[in-house]
Structures are given as C-alpha cells and as structure tokens.
Scaffold this active site. Structure first.
Site, PDB file in Angstrom:
ATOM      1  N   CYS A  92       0.902  -1.207  -0.059  1.00  7.75           N
ATOM      2  CA  CYS A  92       0.147  -0.473   0.464  1.00  7.75           C
ATOM      3  C   CYS A  92       0.855   1.470   0.363  1.00  7.75           C
ATOM      4  O   CYS A  92       2.376   1.221   0.284  1.00  7.75           O
ATOM      5  CB  CYS A  92      -1.100   0.188   1.006  1.00  7.75           C
ATOM      6  SG  CYS A  92      -2.219   1.026   1.604  1.00  7.75           S
ATOM      7  N   CYS A 124      -6.488  -2.927   3.380  1.00  3.21           N
ATOM      8  CA  CYS A 124      -6.659  -1.539   3.137  1.00  3.21           C
ATOM      9  C   CYS A 124      -7.168  -0.627   2.830  1.00  3.21           C
ATOM     10  O   CYS A 124      -8.508  -0.040   1.961  1.00  3.21           O
ATOM     11  CB  CYS A 124      -5.180  -0.895   3.569  1.00  3.21           C
ATOM     12  SG  CYS A 124      -5.240   0.650   3.708  1.00  3.21           S
ATOM     13  N   SER A 166       0.706   3.206   2.088  1.00  3.23           N
ATOM     14  CA  SER A 166       1.209   4.024   3.408  1.00  3.23           C
ATOM     15  C   SER A 166       2.604   2.921   3.287  1.00  3.23           C
ATOM     16  O   SER A 166       3.278   3.534   4.676  1.00  3.23           O
ATOM     17  CB  SER A 166      -0.100   3.731   4.457  1.00  3.23           C
ATOM     18  OG  SER A 166      -0.987   4.694   4.097  1.00  3.23           O
ATOM     19  N   HIS A 169       4.984   5.093   2.243  1.00  2.00           N
ATOM     20  CA  HIS A 169       5.626   6.350   3.648  1.00  2.00           C
ATOM     21  C   HIS A 169       6.697   5.825   4.514  1.00  2.00           C
ATOM     22  O   HIS A 169       6.907   7.300   4.718  1.00  2.00           O
ATOM     23  CB  HIS A 169       4.245   7.401   3.946  1.00  2.00           C
ATOM     24  CG  HIS A 169       2.873   7.855   2.946  1.00  2.00           C
ATOM     25  ND1 HIS A 169       3.366   8.595   1.763  1.00  2.00           N
ATOM     26  CD2 HIS A 169       1.812   7.867   2.705  1.00  2.00           C
ATOM     27  CE1 HIS A 169       2.531   9.049   1.079  1.00  2.00           C
ATOM     28  NE2 HIS A 169       1.052   8.288   1.640  1.00  2.00           N
ATOM     29  N   HIS A 177       0.493  -3.872   5.780  1.00  2.44           N
ATOM     30  CA  HIS A 177      -0.876  -4.103   6.557  1.00  2.44           C
ATOM     31  C   HIS A 177      -1.613  -4.638   6.041  1.00  2.44           C
ATOM     32  O   HIS A 177      -3.418  -4.323   6.122  1.00  2.44           O
ATOM     33  CB  HIS A 177      -1.221  -2.473   7.601  1.00  2.44           C
ATOM     34  CG  HIS A 177      -0.744  -1.623   5.805  1.00  2.44           C
ATOM     35  ND1 HIS A 177       0.068  -1.385   5.341  1.00  2.44           N
ATOM     36  CD2 HIS A 177      -2.325  -0.840   5.756  1.00  2.44           C
ATOM     37  CE1 HIS A 177      -0.463  -0.200   4.606  1.00  2.44           C
ATOM     38  NE2 HIS A 177      -1.522   0.011   4.986  1.00  2.44           N
TER      39      HIS A 177
HETATM   40  P1  PAD Z   1       0.163   5.123  -4.977  1.00  7.33           P
HETATM   41  O1  PAD Z   1       1.180   5.809  -4.874  1.00  7.33           O
HETATM   42  O2  PAD Z   1      -0.249   3.444  -5.556  1.00  7.33           O
HETATM   43  O3  PAD Z   1      -0.865   6.450  -4.931  1.00  7.33           O
HETATM   44  C1  PAD Z   1      -0.905   7.071  -5.941  1.00  7.33           C
HETATM   45  C2  PAD Z   1      -1.399   8.131  -6.923  1.00  7.33           C
HETATM   46  O4  PAD Z   1      -1.037   8.905  -6.607  1.00  7.33           O
HETATM   47  C3  PAD Z   1      -0.709   7.453  -7.937  1.00  7.33           C
HETATM   48  O5  PAD Z   1      -0.708   7.011  -9.309  1.00  7.33           O
HETATM   49  C4  PAD Z   1      -0.118   8.963  -8.501  1.00  7.33           C
HETATM   50  O6  PAD Z   1       0.307   9.310  -9.371  1.00  7.33           O
HETATM   51  C5  PAD Z   1      -0.810  10.089  -7.844  1.00  7.33           C
HETATM   52  N1  PAD Z   1       0.239  11.187  -8.144  1.00  7.33           N
HETATM   53  C6  PAD Z   1       0.814  11.415  -7.198  1.00  7.33           C
HETATM   54  N2  PAD Z   1       1.403  13.376  -7.277  1.00  7.33           N
HETATM   55  C7  PAD Z   1       0.193  13.649  -7.778  1.00  7.33           C
HETATM   56  C8  PAD Z   1      -0.321  14.877  -7.996  1.00  7.33           C
HETATM   57  N3  PAD Z   1       0.299  15.670  -7.684  1.00  7.33           N
HETATM   58  N4  PAD Z   1      -1.625  15.130  -8.861  1.00  7.33           N
HETATM   59  C9  PAD Z   1      -1.865  13.961  -8.778  1.00  7.33           C
HETATM   60  N5  PAD Z   1      -2.256  12.803  -8.913  1.00  7.33           N
HETATM   61  C10 PAD Z   1      -0.667  12.704  -7.670  1.00  7.33           C
HETATM   62  O7  PAD Z   1      -1.130   5.499  -3.369  1.00  7.33           O
HETATM   63  P2  PAD Z   1      -2.192   4.447  -3.320  1.00  7.33           P
HETATM   64  O8  PAD Z   1      -3.496   4.818  -3.750  1.00  7.33           O
HETATM   65  O9  PAD Z   1      -2.035   2.953  -2.342  1.00  7.33           O
HETATM   66  O10 PAD Z   1      -2.336   5.452  -1.474  1.00  7.33           O
HETATM   67  C11 PAD Z   1      -2.999   6.890  -1.874  1.00  7.33           C
HETATM   68  C12 PAD Z   1      -2.460   7.568  -0.459  1.00  7.33           C
HETATM   69  O11 PAD Z   1      -3.326   7.514  -0.127  1.00  7.33           O
HETATM   70  C13 PAD Z   1      -1.255   7.361   0.381  1.00  7.33           C
HETATM   71  O12 PAD Z   1      -0.900   8.623   0.710  1.00  7.33           O
HETATM   72  C14 PAD Z   1      -1.819   6.585   1.008  1.00  7.33           C
HETATM   73  O13 PAD Z   1      -0.389   6.527   2.664  1.00  7.33           O
HETATM   74  C15 PAD Z   1      -3.204   6.898   1.508  1.00  7.33           C
HETATM   75  C16 PAD Z   1      -4.112   5.961   2.087  1.00  7.33           C
HETATM   76  N6  PAD Z   1      -5.009   6.182   3.851  1.00  7.33           N
HETATM   77  C17 PAD Z   1      -5.786   5.582   4.018  1.00  7.33           C
HETATM   78  C18 PAD Z   1      -6.651   6.389   4.943  1.00  7.33           C
HETATM   79  O14 PAD Z   1      -7.016   5.404   5.529  1.00  7.33           O
HETATM   80  N7  PAD Z   1      -6.838   7.052   4.681  1.00  7.33           N
HETATM   81  C19 PAD Z   1      -5.255   4.469   3.641  1.00  7.33           C
HETATM   82  C20 PAD Z   1      -4.341   3.651   2.570  1.00  7.33           C
HETATM   83  C21 PAD Z   1      -3.773   4.593   1.922  1.00  7.33           C
HETATM   84 ZN    ZN Z   2      -2.930   1.052   3.275  1.00  9.95          ZN
END
Ligand code: PAD
Ligand code: ZN
Ligand code: ZN
Length: 375
Positions: free
Chosen positions: A47, A175, A49, A52, A68
């Site tokens: 994921c 997740c 996260s 990160h 996770h």
């Molecule tokens: P990912 O890295 O697969 O997706 C992120 C996407 O954002 C990619 O497709 C990137 O190309 C795009 N991106 C990057 N910069 C930009 C920009 N400036 N403008 C537009 N698009 C852009 O990650 P993911 O989908 O696994 O997770 C996305 C976010 O959600 C990440 O910050 C993660 O930590 C968070 C998350 N939050 C929770 C929660 O419970 N709130 C759970 C899981 C993930």
């Molecule tokens: Zn996650």
C-alpha cells in the site's frame, strides 16, 4: 508437528533503514500471549502507506516489519482468545475494533482508540514485540506486519472471513479497497446523479472511483500525473480523466474549463499537501464535500483561508473509509465473492514475497497499481 506454544523461525522482509532495500531475513516469531493470535500469512498487498514509511513520510520505529494489507490462516491462539481459532481464514486489521472504547461505542465513528497509527509505538497492545532478528527486537507496524511468513496480532486486530475467499485478492480488503470505497460511500456519502473528482488514481483512488460509481454518481473525473492509470479508472467508472501537468492552471480552474462548474464531492487520494488543497478548492463553495484520504508527509501543515469553509464547504477525512473493521471487513469479502465490486483491475502485479524490492520499485516508477505478494 504442532508449532503452537513454540517460537517459529521464518522469513520476513525487515526494513532496517529508511530508503534502503528490504532485507529478507530469518526471524523468530514468539508464540501469542493472552488475547493474541499468531497467523500464517499467505498474501499481502503493498500500500502507499507502507511506502510512506519507507520514505520517512510516516514515522514508525525501526527496524520494522511493514505490511498491513494481508490475509492468512490462524496458526495458534493465546489464552482467552474466543473470536478466532487455529485454521480460521482471517484478515489482520490495521485499524482494530476493540468494541469497548468511546469510538467503538459510537455508531458514527470507526477509528478505534487502540490503533497504532497516531502514536506509532510499533508494538502490540501490551507494549512489547513478538519479532526478533539477529538477536534484536523488531517492531510491528499498524499492529499487523504482513510482510512476513508469520505474524502475531492482538485479538482486536484480526477478523475471520469466508474460508473460500481467494486470499491473493481479498487481502486488498485489509486496507486499500475499503479506504477508497468507504470514503465515497460512508464519508462523502456520494449521491445519485452527482459530480465527483478523485485526485490520485492508485489503488486507493481507484477504489474511490468504484465507490462513487456504486453510489450512482453521474460524472466521475479522475486526476493523476500518470496517464497510465486512466484506462483502469475508466474501466472502473471514471467518465473522464486528465493530467494536471498538461495544463498551466491549477486543477480547480481546469475543471471549470471542462464545463464542470459544480463538483459535489472531491477526494484527495494522492497524499500531498497541494492535492489536498486542490481537492478542497474543486468542490462547490456552498455545498461541496471534500474528503482527505491521502496521508501527506508528516512534517507538512496546511494553510488555507477560513473563507473556503465559511461559504458552506464541508471538509472531512477518514481512515479506512470509516468502516468499523470487525463488523465490515467480513461483509466486504462476502460482497466481493458475490461480484458486487471488482478487485482484479487493481492488481497489476503478483510477485513471490522474496521479490518485495521489485514490488516497491514498481510502485515508485508508477508501473503498478497494487502488487500482491504470495507468501
Ligand atoms: P499510490 O502511490 O498507489 O497512488 C498515488 C497516486 O497519486 C499515483 O497514481 C500517483 O501517480 C498519483 N499522484 C502523485 N502525485 C500527484 C499529483 N500531484 N496530482 C495527481 N496525482 C498524483 O498510493 P495508494 O493509492 O496506495 O495510496 C494513496 C494515498 O492514500 C497515500 O497517501 C496513502 O498513504 C493513503 C492511504 N490512506 C489510507 C487511509 O486510511 N486514509 C489508507 C491507505 C492509504
Ligand atoms: Zn494501507
Ligand atoms: Zn475501540
């Protein structure tokens, strides 16, 4: 030969230092103590996260076993465990549901006070770790640590699912999928006929698109700087997509040019301060709802004019899409098996666990949506 009650030697991907490759190590996993469960993991997603942490944007103590978004089988249980038994098919919960805290007792809230996402102790609930490697204790992550052949979790951090579920797919229900899907359905409460904007089309953003479509949104606009995500976004329900780098104007102004004056719901699933603010600016000033899903780097703070909210916007955030995990995750698995939503388009790569560094490279180079590792 039963392994219950004994330490298990197995392989895990240990992160010793930030931004350095994971090292596949032999670790020792201690038996579960009271109210704990030891799980043999069979599949895990990677994921955003996890990444990160890898990059130092989320702080958690090192050395650590990340991961996770996993699924597996209960190997043994500690004293007092009643909710699962050896042989049960389970998903570890990165947000627990203790059932007793003020959040668990509130029907509208889900971020259980027993979570390890805010303070990042990197331990189980009793403050200690069950992993050792080369004689050193290794920290847990979000109470789950799925980048390992075996893990130990608290009973409040695991739930039984249908044994017939394909674990290499439903691990995403640990997740990424519920995070995006629930952000649309539970948090924004997207309405039929509405217009939605989703910034960031990774596994989480695409799951948000699935949720917006399920809620009956008429227009779903996907925004990403990586055009290779657009085909899947459209397959899952996005009506149009654009790359903000193709324009000189900010996203909310590009939308106006696209004849999109009224955005009811907007989501940041990219996880950058700028995109969080852009998502807020996108939604209608008098009734728009904007949801923060992405996790921006910990050192950065927001600065916006209060006028943006004074006019009537609603700004929200949620972890795991607002689902109460023990109650909802088994149901989501059942819904997936009844074809109520797809997961296959989100899984672009399946790798053996040993190739974890390749999985992270695929994420860093924007080639993958979700990589699932078979353990
Ligand atoms: P990912 O890295 O697969 O997706 C992120 C996407 O954002 C990619 O497709 C990137 O190309 C795009 N991106 C990057 N910069 C930009 C920009 N400036 N403008 C537009 N698009 C852009 O990650 P993911 O989908 O696994 O997770 C996305 C976010 O959600 C990440 O910050 C993660 O930590 C968070 C998350 N939050 C929770 C929660 O419970 N709130 C759970 C899981 C993930
Ligand atoms: Zn996650
Ligand atoms: Zn609780």
């Amino acid at each position: 030969m039963s392994t219950a009650g004994k330490a298990i030697k197995c392989k895990a991907a240990v992160l010793w230092e930030l931004n350095k490759p994971f090292s596949i190590e032999e670790i020792e996993v201690a038996p579960p103590k009271a109210y704990e469960v030891r799980i043999k993991l069979l599949a895990t997603g990677i994921c955003g996260s996890d990444d990160h942490v890898f990059r130092g944007h989320i702080f958690t103590p090192l050395p650590v076993i990340l991961g996770h978004e996993g699924a597996g089988i209960v190997e043994s249980i500690g004293e007092g465990v009643t909710e699962v038994k050896p042989g049960d098919t389970v998903i570890p919960l990165c947000v627990p549901q203790c059932g007793k805290c003020v959040v668990c007792k509130n029907p509208e809230a889900s971020f259980c006070m027993k979570n390890d996402m805010i303070n990042h102790r990197g331990t189980l609930q009793d403050g200690t770790t069950r992993f050792t490697c080369r004689g050193k204790p290794i920290y847990h992550f979000f109470g789950t640590s799925t980048f390992s052949e075996y893990t130990v979790v608290d009973e409040i951090s695991v739930v039984k699912i249908d044994a017939a579920a394909p674990l290499e797919k439903v691990c995403l229900i640990g997740c990424g999928f519920p995070t995006g899907y629930g952000s649309a359905l539970n948090i924004a409460k997207v309405t039929p006929g509405s217009t939605c904007v989703v910034i960031g089309l990774g596994g989480v953003g695409l799951s948000t698109v699935i949720g917006c479509k399920a809620a009956g949104a008429a227009r779903i606009i996907g925004v990403d700087i990586n055009k290779s995500k657009f085909a899947t976004a459209k397959e899952l329900g996005a009506t149009e997509c654009f790359n903000p780098q193709d324009f000189k104007k900010p996203i909310h102004e590009v939308l106006k040019e696209m004849n999109c004056e009224v955005v009811d719901f907007s989501f940041d699933a990219a996880g950058l301060i700028d995109t969080v603010v852009e998502a807020l600016l996108c939604c209608h000033e008098a009734f728009g709802v904007s949801v923060i899903i992405g996790v921006p780097p910990r050192s950065e703070n927001l600065s916006v004019s209060p006028m943006l909210l004074l006019t009537g916007r609603t700004w929200k955030g949620a972890v795991l899409g607002g689902f109460k995990t023990k109650d909802s995750i088994p149901k989501l698995v059942t819904d997936f098996m009844a074809n109520k939503f797809p997961l296959d388009p989100l899984i672009t790569h399946v790798l053996p666990f040993e190739n974890i560094n390749e999985g992270f490279d695929l994420l860093h180079t924007g080639k993958s949506i979700r990589t699932v590792m078979k353990i």
